[in-house]
Design a protein around this motif. Structure first.
Motif, mmCIF file in Angstrom:
data_model
loop_
_atom_site.group_PDB
_atom_site.id
_atom_site.type_symbol
_atom_site.label_atom_id
_atom_site.label_comp_id
_atom_site.label_asym_id
_atom_site.label_seq_id
_atom_site.Cartn_x
_atom_site.Cartn_y
_atom_site.Cartn_z
ATOM 1 N N VAL A 45 0.816 -1.209 -0.025
ATOM 2 C CA VAL A 45 -0.159 0.066 -0.048
ATOM 3 C C VAL A 45 0.847 1.222 -0.119
ATOM 4 O O VAL A 45 1.883 1.318 0.965
ATOM 5 C CB VAL A 45 -0.883 0.126 1.216
ATOM 6 N N HIS A 102 1.595 4.456 1.341
ATOM 7 C CA HIS A 102 1.153 5.229 2.189
ATOM 8 C C HIS A 102 1.105 6.856 2.255
ATOM 9 O O HIS A 102 0.570 7.475 2.888
ATOM 10 C CB HIS A 102 2.049 4.684 3.504
ATOM 11 N N ASP A 103 1.695 7.182 1.184
ATOM 12 C CA ASP A 103 1.812 8.472 0.812
ATOM 13 C C ASP A 103 0.508 8.688 0.129
ATOM 14 O O ASP A 103 -0.164 9.757 0.281
ATOM 15 C CB ASP A 103 2.792 8.926 -0.227
ATOM 16 N N CYS A 131 -2.204 6.769 0.404
ATOM 17 C CA CYS A 131 -3.483 6.345 1.142
ATOM 18 C C CYS A 131 -3.842 7.400 1.965
ATOM 19 O O CYS A 131 -3.283 7.956 2.742
ATOM 20 C CB CYS A 131 -3.099 5.149 2.243
ATOM 21 N N THR A 132 -5.207 7.379 2.254
ATOM 22 C CA THR A 132 -5.856 8.173 3.051
ATOM 23 C C THR A 132 -6.359 7.844 4.403
ATOM 24 O O THR A 132 -6.732 8.581 5.334
ATOM 25 C CB THR A 132 -7.311 8.745 2.279
ATOM 26 N N GLY A 133 -6.314 6.492 4.689
ATOM 27 C CA GLY A 133 -6.467 5.765 5.765
ATOM 28 C C GLY A 133 -8.094 5.649 5.949
ATOM 29 O O GLY A 133 -8.629 5.653 7.052
ATOM 30 N N VAL A 144 -5.081 -2.599 9.269
ATOM 31 C CA VAL A 144 -4.377 -2.137 10.646
ATOM 32 C C VAL A 144 -4.699 -2.808 11.807
ATOM 33 O O VAL A 144 -5.768 -3.343 11.972
ATOM 34 C CB VAL A 144 -4.849 -0.675 10.734
ATOM 35 N N ASN A 170 -1.708 5.138 10.863
ATOM 36 C CA ASN A 170 -3.218 4.452 10.749
ATOM 37 C C ASN A 170 -3.404 4.114 9.074
ATOM 38 O O ASN A 170 -4.041 4.842 8.689
ATOM 39 C CB ASN A 170 -4.220 5.478 11.372
ATOM 40 N N LYS A 171 -2.144 3.467 8.812
ATOM 41 C CA LYS A 171 -2.403 2.948 7.349
ATOM 42 C C LYS A 171 -2.448 1.636 7.072
ATOM 43 O O LYS A 171 -1.601 1.009 8.030
ATOM 44 C CB LYS A 171 -1.247 3.648 6.448
ATOM 45 N N CYS A 219 -10.259 1.297 -3.839
ATOM 46 C CA CYS A 219 -9.306 2.270 -3.613
ATOM 47 C C CYS A 219 -9.193 3.298 -4.228
ATOM 48 O O CYS A 219 -8.759 3.357 -5.503
ATOM 49 C CB CYS A 219 -7.820 1.827 -3.278
ATOM 50 N N ALA A 259 -4.032 3.556 -4.155
ATOM 51 C CA ALA A 259 -2.838 3.429 -3.266
ATOM 52 C C ALA A 259 -2.301 1.967 -3.203
ATOM 53 O O ALA A 259 -1.101 1.686 -2.808
ATOM 54 C CB ALA A 259 -3.026 3.876 -1.774
#
Lengths: 664, 144
Positions: free
Chosen positions: A239, A241-242, A244-246, A274, A282-283, A306, A310
């Motif tokens: 994923v 993580h940059d 990903c908005t969580g 998670v 929190n990703k 998604c 991401a």
């Protein structure tokens, strides 16, 4: 030019002069070859004593000094400093230990004087073969690496980052928080664990001076105090993580479920997950072993849902290199696997729980939303908590795990709070309630009607098993759903058998399975119990024998949250005092390899515990990395060609000392 | 006068030398026969140190280091542990009783242990008598 040695015999008041004839020793020293002057003086370490020494060095042009006084471990540095101030290289000073190892341990005055003479003769002979050495100064990188993001590491990271230090935190799991994140309440104050921990976790995640590297592991450590180089493996999360908005949609839609590690297998999580809702970062990460796409090549549902795009199935592990001045190892502990004690029925009977399982059962965010219920949904009418399961036990661990008595009390309180009519039994050896407010909590629990049985639980049976073996002389009626605990009540001096609905074990605190591996990577020693060894149990509790590496928390030994946090702060303060020095002096008496004499046999390469010796294949010679050498001298003893010189403890210097001590 | 042996003691800096200092700080009396040469690690003990001590007239040699697992330099003591049996065998070949070389583990907190190790060893060497290094004239030695 012959050397000029000055010899000083200290009286140390009557400490030395009371047993050793100091004048006679000084007179003896005058007759030794190379000795220009020999004096005895009341207190050599006093200011006038040191001034006399400095004055003599200057006026008589001494190029070697012998101080016969207390142990070198006491005042060698004092006299080295004095010599330096008078312009003499500090390594030209030799101490003869005529107090701790002579006057204080010898009864007979003549024998003590004789021994003092021999020690002085050895020191003079050695001083004649001394060579000046230079202390090396190295810069200290203004950063710290913290390995392990439990509460110890979190505390250390925040303390250092708040002081302006660049902190790298490496955590193996997808989130920081460690064991403390799993707990429900904390003893003895009963404040909610998450409520006090999560703000600190968030602070780590958002601190401008902390670079959090979750889902990462230290791969390799090299370098030395002030200048460590560390390779960190950033595990592929699949994923980005940059991007990903969580939002969590992927986790909702993922069709594959496996046991949740965080909930101790009492609930399920998805293949993309998670560990818990307040995780930092929190990703989500994708668990390759659970993901259908990785296993069967089909699915990719998460990718479809998604929106920011991401998900990246092509992601690979990457290696990041860090340069750091100090390292804090806070890798924590593990709870003992209770299947190792089959007599307690863990893993066999559904209603026997480990402590961490019971923490999750109690937790409002846990698998039962905080309801204490059996696996088939019944509210237990009786619960037994068994202390010291694996601790204080010759067969498992001899040490006390230090926290179990207190959390066992906490459990009893929580059970009583949620199910007031439930009977709660504590099977204990001794109640150890030593901390602030702990004894008071114990008293409170006694008033809450908890039953304390002083006896270690020896056996757990299911109802069926019990009925099969029971001789029925006790009149105990047990149904199928119940369990029976057997113990010897040592206060009553009789065997007791107690039927209960649920049993909670208190597994011993253990060194992690990979502690040996981690210890090797960071050059940490371990005690007989497997935990990392501090430099001194009382006076250097977070330092280690590897300069610049500190330890904190459960990896050092069993401890509760207050002690763990205190150690985290202590380790941070030790790291800070190193970093703020900016420059440090390191060993001057490192080894030296004479290229001409080296035969290229490579014996020294394996013998060096610090990997300080490399091999130059072209020249076919061993090459020493002075920065890594800690000056133990083991290589010098190993070299068959005599090519390695242990500076300040060189063969010729030791030989000279042997000749000296044997000369009389 | 009865025989008083001279013994050279090689003590590691971190455990045994500190343990010997502790015996002093605690004012534990012991026999004065051991003359200590401090080395940083028992692993520094070059076999030639032992030979040198005997050649200088020592009746025995004591080597003391940190207990296994406690070495300040990780495992230097274990390297010494492995060297000693070989060294003992060499000593025997030279006509020196192997019991004249003793290896002991003394930690920094074991002042009492240091005291008893020294006293015991001195007693033992007293019984062995002085070291006689006179070579057998019937053995022809190679030149050089």
């Amino acid at each position: 030019m012959p050397k000029k040695i000055g010899v000083y015999i200290c009286h140390c008041g009557s400490n030395i002069a009371g047993t050793v004839d100091v004048e006679a020793v000084a007179e003896f020293a005058k007759g030794l070859g190379g000795v220009t002057l020999a004096k005895d003086y009341k207190f050599m370490c006093s200011d006038p004593g040191q001034d006399m020494l400095k004055e003599d060095i200057r006026s008589s042009g001494l190029d070697g000094v012998v101080i016969a006084a207390c142990s070198p471990l006491m005042h060698e540095l004092t006299f080295r400093k004095a010599a330096l101030e008078a312009g003499l290289n500090p390594f030209l000073v030799q101490i003869a230990n005529i107090r701790e190892q002579c006057s204080w341990v010898t009864e007979d005055r003549a024998l003590a004087t004789q021994k003092a003479k021999a020690l002085v003769a050895g020191a003079v002979a050695r001083a004649l073969s001394h060579e000046p050495l230079e202390m090396r100064r190295v810069e200290v990188q203004p950063s710290a690496l913290i390995v392990g993001g439990g509460i110890a590491g979190i505390q250390a990271a925040l303390d250092l980052a708040d002081a302006g230090v660049q902190v790298y935190m490496v955590e193996r799991e997808p989130t920081i928080g460690g064991h403390m994140a799993m707990f429900d309440k904390t003893f003895p104050t009963l404040d909610c664990s998450a409520c006090i921990l999560t703000p600190k976790m968030t602070a780590v995640g958002s601190h401008p001076n902390i670079q959090l590297m979750a889902y990462s592991e230290v791969e390799e450590v090299s370098g030395y105090i002030g200048n460590f180089r560390v390779k960190v493996r950033r595990k592929a999360a699949y994923v980005d993580h940059d991007k990903c908005t969580g939002c969590g949609l992927c986790m909702e839609k993922c069709p594959y479920k496996v046991d949740s590690e965080f909930d101790q297998g009492l609930s399920k999580r998805r293949a993309i997950y998670v560990p818990f809702p307040q995780a930092v970062p929190n990703k989500p990460v994708i668990d390759r072993d659970a993901c259908a796409y990785f296993k069967k090549g089909k699915c990719r549902v998460c990718e479809k849902v998604c929106e920011p795009g991401a998900i990246d199935f092509e992601q690979q592990d990457s290696i990041e290199e860090i340069e750091t001045g100090a390292i804090i190892v806070s890798t924590g502990f593990q709870a003992m696997d209770m299947t190792a004690m089959p007599q307690l029925g863990y893993g066999k009977h559904a209603e026997v729980y480990s402590a961490l399982e019971f923490e999750r059962l109690n937790n409002a965010a846990g698998p039962t939303l905080g309801k204490i219920v059996t696996k088939d949904g019944r509210e237990p009418t009786s619960v037994a908590i068994l202390h010291c399961t694996g601790s204080r036990d010759e067969n498992y661990h001899r040490y006390c795990s230090r926290v179990c008595c207190m959390y066992a009390l906490k459990y009893a309180h929580l059970i009583k709070e949620k199910i007031p009519e439930a009977a709660v039994y504590q099977f204990y050896i001794d109640m150890r309630c030593f901390g602030k407010g702990y004894e008071e909590f114990y008293q409170r629990l006694q008033e809450e009607g908890v039953r304390f049985i002083r006896g270690k639980a020896a056996q757990v049976w299911s109802g069926k098993e019990y009925r099969a073996i029971a001789t029925d002389d006790t009149g105990l009626e047990v149904d199928d759903a119940q369990l029976v605990v057997q113990a010897e009540d040592t206060l009553l001096g009789k065997l007791v058998r107690v039927p209960v609905d649920m049993i909670v074990l208190t597994p011993a605190f253990e060194a992690r399975d990979d502690a040996e591996q981690v210890g090797k990577a960071f050059l940490l020693n371990r005690g007989a119990d497997g935990f990392f060894l501090e430099q001194h149990p009382k006076l250097a509790p977070v330092s280690t024998t590897n300069d610049g590496v500190f330890i904190a928390g459960g990896c050092q030994g069993p401890k509760d949250i207050p002690d763990t946090v205190a150690q985290g702060s202590a380790a941070a303060s030790k790291a800070l005092s190193l970093i703020t020095r900016r420059e440090i002096e390191i060993e001057a008496n490192t080894a030296y390899i004479d290229e001409e004499l080296c035969s290229g046999c490579k014996n020294c390469l394996d013998i060096c515990p610090y990997n300080a010796i490399d091999f130059d294949d072209e020249k076919n010679r061993a090459v020493l990395n002075e920065a890594l050498c800690k000056a133990c001298g083991t290589c010098a003893a190993t070299c068959p060609s005599g090519a390695i010189r242990a500076r300040h403890f060189a063969d010729d210097q030791i030989f000279a000392e042997i000749e000296g001590v044997m000369s009389i | 006068m009865s025989f008083e042996p001279k013994i050279v003691g090689f003590l590691c800096n971190w455990c045994s030398y500190t343990g010997a200092d502790l015996a002093g700080t605690s004012r534990m009396k012991y026999l004065p026969n051991v003359r200590v040469v401090r080395i940083m690690c028992s692993g520094r003990l070059d076999p030639t140190f032992v030979m040198k001590a005997f050649s200088q007239g020592a009746d025995a040699v004591l080597v003391a280091g940190c207990h296994p697992g406690d070495c300040h330099y990780q495992n230097g003591n274990m390297k010494t542990l492995r060297r000693i049996p070989l060294l003992r065998r060499t000593l025997a070949q030279l006509g020196i009783e192997p019991e004249r070389l003793r290896l002991e583990w003394v930690s920094a907190s074991e002042g009492e242990r240091y005291q008893s190790v020294v006293n015991e060893f001195v007693e033992q060497v007293r019984k062995l008598g002085p070291l006689n290094l006179e070579l057998d004239p019937s053995v022809e030695r190679a030149a050089g």
